[in-house]
Enzyme design. Structure first.
Site, PDB file in Angstrom:
ATOM      1  NE  ARG A   7      -3.992   1.969   2.300  1.00  0.00           N
ATOM      2  CZ  ARG A   7      -4.280   2.738   3.337  1.00  0.00           C
ATOM      3  NH1 ARG A   7      -3.607   2.594   4.482  1.00  0.00           N
ATOM      4  NH2 ARG A   7      -5.226   3.650   3.249  1.00  0.00           N
TER       5      ARG A   7
ATOM      6  CG  HIS B  59      -1.466   5.315  -0.237  1.00  0.00           C
ATOM      7  ND1 HIS B  59      -2.144   5.725   0.884  1.00  0.00           N
ATOM      8  CD2 HIS B  59      -2.314   4.508  -0.912  1.00  0.00           C
ATOM      9  CE1 HIS B  59      -3.361   5.168   0.886  1.00  0.00           C
ATOM     10  NE2 HIS B  59      -3.478   4.422  -0.188  1.00  0.00           N
ATOM     11  CG  ASP B  60       6.201   7.061  -3.246  1.00  0.00           C
ATOM     12  OD1 ASP B  60       6.094   8.297  -3.090  1.00  0.00           O
ATOM     13  OD2 ASP B  60       7.251   6.517  -3.657  1.00  0.00           O
TER      14      ASP B  60
ATOM     15  N   GLY C 240       3.838  11.009  -8.094  1.00  0.00           N
ATOM     16  CA  GLY C 240       4.645   9.958  -8.688  1.00  0.00           C
ATOM     17  C   GLY C 240       5.428   9.167  -7.652  1.00  0.00           C
TER      18      GLY C 240
ATOM     19  CG  ASP D 276       8.089  11.752  -5.365  1.00  0.00           C
ATOM     20  OD1 ASP D 276       7.287  11.054  -4.681  1.00  0.00           O
ATOM     21  OD2 ASP D 276       8.073  12.995  -5.358  1.00  0.00           O
TER      22      ASP D 276
ATOM     23  CG  ASN E 190      -1.260   8.446   3.296  1.00  0.00           C
ATOM     24  OD1 ASN E 190      -1.755   7.472   2.717  1.00  0.00           O
ATOM     25  ND2 ASN E 190      -0.664   9.432   2.650  1.00  0.00           N
TER      26      ASN E 190
ATOM     27  CG  HIS F 169      -8.138  -3.734  -1.244  1.00  0.00           C
ATOM     28  ND1 HIS F 169      -9.169  -2.854  -1.483  1.00  0.00           N
ATOM     29  CD2 HIS F 169      -7.041  -2.965  -1.032  1.00  0.00           C
ATOM     30  CE1 HIS F 169      -8.708  -1.614  -1.422  1.00  0.00           C
ATOM     31  NE2 HIS F 169      -7.420  -1.652  -1.162  1.00  0.00           N
TER      32      HIS F 169
HETATM   33  C1  HEM Z   1      -9.150   1.245  -6.047  1.00  0.00           C
HETATM   34  C2  HEM Z   1      -9.061   2.194  -5.133  1.00  0.00           C
HETATM   35  C3  HEM Z   1      -8.601   1.914  -3.728  1.00  0.00           C
HETATM   36  C4  HEM Z   1      -9.200   2.339  -2.598  1.00  0.00           C
HETATM   37  C5  HEM Z   1     -10.466   3.186  -2.512  1.00  0.00           C
HETATM   38  C6  HEM Z   1      -8.449   1.826  -1.491  1.00  0.00           C
HETATM   39  C7  HEM Z   1      -8.740   2.069  -0.152  1.00  0.00           C
HETATM   40  C8  HEM Z   1      -8.139   1.430   0.899  1.00  0.00           C
HETATM   41  C9  HEM Z   1      -8.517   1.588   2.274  1.00  0.00           C
HETATM   42  C10 HEM Z   1      -9.599   2.529   2.788  1.00  0.00           C
HETATM   43  C11 HEM Z   1      -7.757   0.755   3.014  1.00  0.00           C
HETATM   44  C12 HEM Z   1      -7.814   0.527   4.517  1.00  0.00           C
HETATM   45  C13 HEM Z   1      -7.183   1.655   5.279  1.00  0.00           C
HETATM   46  C14 HEM Z   1      -7.506   1.508   6.741  1.00  0.00           C
HETATM   47  O1  HEM Z   1      -8.599   1.922   7.118  1.00  0.00           O
HETATM   48  O2  HEM Z   1      -6.678   0.967   7.494  1.00  0.00           O
HETATM   49  C15 HEM Z   1      -6.883   0.062   2.114  1.00  0.00           C
HETATM   50  C16 HEM Z   1      -5.951  -0.867   2.487  1.00  0.00           C
HETATM   51  C17 HEM Z   1      -5.064  -1.439   1.616  1.00  0.00           C
HETATM   52  N1  HEM Z   1      -4.916  -1.139   0.285  1.00  0.00           N
HETATM   53 FE1  HEM Z   1      -6.182  -0.059  -0.843  1.00  0.00          FE
HETATM   54  N2  HEM Z   1      -7.403   1.098  -1.967  1.00  0.00           N
HETATM   55  C18 HEM Z   1      -7.447   1.134  -3.331  1.00  0.00           C
HETATM   56  C19 HEM Z   1      -6.524   0.571  -4.184  1.00  0.00           C
HETATM   57  C20 HEM Z   1      -5.405  -0.089  -3.778  1.00  0.00           C
HETATM   58  C21 HEM Z   1      -4.303  -0.450  -4.637  1.00  0.00           C
HETATM   59  C22 HEM Z   1      -4.199  -0.069  -6.115  1.00  0.00           C
HETATM   60  C23 HEM Z   1      -3.405  -1.117  -3.876  1.00  0.00           C
HETATM   61  C24 HEM Z   1      -2.083  -1.687  -4.260  1.00  0.00           C
HETATM   62  C25 HEM Z   1      -1.826  -2.189  -5.444  1.00  0.00           C
HETATM   63  C26 HEM Z   1      -3.958  -1.190  -2.544  1.00  0.00           C
HETATM   64  C27 HEM Z   1      -3.387  -1.856  -1.491  1.00  0.00           C
HETATM   65  C28 HEM Z   1      -3.902  -1.899  -0.214  1.00  0.00           C
HETATM   66  C29 HEM Z   1      -3.392  -2.766   0.827  1.00  0.00           C
HETATM   67  C30 HEM Z   1      -2.305  -3.814   0.670  1.00  0.00           C
HETATM   68  C31 HEM Z   1      -4.108  -2.466   1.981  1.00  0.00           C
HETATM   69  C32 HEM Z   1      -3.912  -3.069   3.378  1.00  0.00           C
HETATM   70  C33 HEM Z   1      -2.920  -2.203   4.134  1.00  0.00           C
HETATM   71  C34 HEM Z   1      -2.503  -2.741   5.480  1.00  0.00           C
HETATM   72  O3  HEM Z   1      -2.891  -3.845   5.870  1.00  0.00           O
HETATM   73  O4  HEM Z   1      -1.745  -2.025   6.150  1.00  0.00           O
HETATM   74  N3  HEM Z   1      -5.146  -0.530  -2.516  1.00  0.00           N
HETATM   75  N4  HEM Z   1      -7.134   0.501   0.826  1.00  0.00           N
END
Ligand code: HEM
Ligand SMILES: *[C@@H]1O[C@H](CO)[C@@H](O)[C@H](O)[C@H]1NC(C)=O
Ligand SMILES: *[C@@H]1O[C@H](CO)[C@@H](O)[C@H](O)[C@H]1NC(C)=O
Ligand SMILES: *[C@@H]1O[C@H](CO)[C@@H](O)[C@H](O)[C@H]1NC(C)=O
Ligand SMILES: *[C@@H]1O[C@H](CO)[C@@H](O)[C@H](O)[C@H]1NC(C)=O
Ligand SMILES: *[C@@H]1O[C@H](CO)[C@@H](O)[C@H](O)[C@H]1NC(C)=O
Length: 329
Positions: free
Chosen positions: A64, A68-69, A74, A76, A96, A195
């Site tokens: 993640r 987010h980076d 970009g 960076d 974040n 996810h």
């Molecule tokens: C499509 C749009 C996306 C949205 C709206 C989104 C949103 C989120 C949110 C809200 C969380 C949980 C944050 C929290 O409350 O702790 C999350 C976790 C996560 N996201 Fe996304 N995300 C998106 C796309 C992505 C992409 C493209 C990746 C990587 C390729 C990604 C990887 C992750 C990972 C691995 C977690 C778990 C993080 C952890 O366990 O610390 N997400 N995401």
């Protein structure tokens, strides 16, 4: 041909050669540190494996972090920069903080790399390597990371707010924000497959349980028995930041296709997950990704490499940060 024409043709060639130099400069390369710091990638891998051995959940954190980076200014390394007295950095924006994690792993790798080859390996590349190692550790596919990124000198919380997709986005909004970063709708659907590992805080989905809209309190697209279970974990109004819920409760640390199976069962945790079912075309991709795991893995690998190329600094742009948390003085 008169002389003026000859000169013009000559100048055109010079321009083409110069611009192709500039583009080849601007390209990332697999093995960028082959000569300058041959142990770079293995040192990062060692630090990542050491940390994941203690807490496999951190793999999700690193994946993640790289996303987010890349989406903010970009890839960076700007997400790694700490806030200062006159600047609130990306990492302290609500999407974040407090959820982003894994920073200490990047710090550990950086500090070893500064000893091994001072001032050579960028924080942005360390993060890209660490994200790759995390995918592999979680049983995703191996891949080579094009590198040669340089580190940015700007990190603004306001840009994290405006560039990162929130969990309540629908299919149109998600497609639009990914398109804006040069990624297709299919790549968005594929990358959302990340996810399949990791966890979320209650605040990212509690609206679906308690305050959905003016007509119903609960999101009708969420499986009711899963909603009941989530309600016991996340009481209405709870702001307890230490409560976290796995996004894929079956295999929370395995980089598999289960995320898409959950969506097919109306058990996608966020609106942004379940909304992938809302058009026939996107629904078909969810089904294919669910049932042809290798196809998903291959597409994920390509899309994640592409994500890592968004807006990179190369050549003599930016800097090689000494401490990933602090812009060089
Ligand atoms: C499509 C749009 C996306 C949205 C709206 C989104 C949103 C989120 C949110 C809200 C969380 C949980 C944050 C929290 O409350 O702790 C999350 C976790 C996560 N996201 Fe996304 N995300 C998106 C796309 C992505 C992409 C493209 C990746 C990587 C390729 C990604 C990887 C992750 C990972 C691995 C977690 C778990 C993080 C952890 O366990 O610390 N997400 N995401
Ligand atoms: C670095 O070495 C690897 C393995 O031999 C090779 O595939 C890659 O192209 C090399 N990269 C550069 C930039 O020299
Ligand atoms: C914050 O202050 C430092 C040192 O005084 C300065 O170099 C930097 O440009 C300032 N940053 C911003 C965002 O104003
Ligand atoms: C998505 O959300 C936007 C903004 O709220 C809205 O205008 C649009 O109609 C929604 N699209 C779909 C397909 O629900
Ligand atoms: C949850 O709490 C909010 C704010 O306190 C309230 O408006 C809402 O009705 C509650 N929802 C349910 C289902 O109890
Ligand atoms: C917050 O949640 C954690 C983990 O479930 C729990 O240990 C702690 O007691 C809770 N804190 C409050 C103030 O409710």
């Amino acid at each position: 041909m008169d002389l003026r024409k000859v000169i013009n043709v000559f100048l055109a060639f010079v321009a083409i050669i110069l611009s192709s130099c500039a583009t080849s400069n601007a390209q990332l390369q697999v093995g960028f540190y082959n000569r300058s710091c041959p142990l770079a990638e293995s040192i990062v891998k060692e630090e990542v494996l050491k940390a994941l051995y203690d807490d496999p959940g951190l793999a999700a954190g690193l994946v993640r972090l790289h996303f987010h980076d890349a989406f903010v200014r970009g890839a960076d390394g700007s997400v790694l920069i700490d806030s200062t007295s006159n600047n609130t950095a990306e990492k302290d924006a609500p999407p974040n903080n407090p959820s982003l994690r894994g920073f200490e792993i990047i710090d550990a790798a950086k500090s070893r790399l500064e000893t091994e080859c001072k001032g050579i390996v960028s924080c942005a590349d360390i993060l890209a390597f660490a994200a790759r190692d995390s995918v592999l550790y979680s049983m995703g596919l191996p891949y080579a990371v094009p590198s040669g990124r340089r580190d940015g000198r700007v990190s603004l919380a306001s840009e994290a707010m405006s560039n990162l997709p929130p969990p309540f986005f629908n299919i149109t909004q998600l497609t639009q924000i990914f398109n804006g970063k040069g990624l297709s709708q299919e790549e968005m659907i594929t990358l959302s497959g990340a996810h399949t590992i990791g966890r979320s805080h209650c605040s990212s989905f509690s609206n679906r349980l308690y305050n959905f809209n003016s007509i119903v309190s609960q999101d009708p697209s969420l499986d009711p028995s899963y909603a009941e279970q989530l309600k016991t974990q996340c009481p209405n109004g709870s702001t307890n930041a230490s409560i976290v819920v796995p996004m894929d409760p079956n295999t929370p640390t395995k980089f598999d296709s289960n995320y898409y199976k959950l969506i097919l069962a109306n058990r996608g945790l966020f609106t942004s997950d379940q909304t992938l079912m809302s058009t026939p075309e996107t629904k078909k991709q969810v089904q294919v990704n669910a049932y042809v795991p290798l196809y998903f893995q291959l597409k994920f690998r390509d899309a994640f490499v592409k994500l890592g190329k968004i807006g990179v600094l190369t050549g003599n742009q930016g800097e090689i940060r000494i401490n990933c948390r602090v812009i060089n003085s």
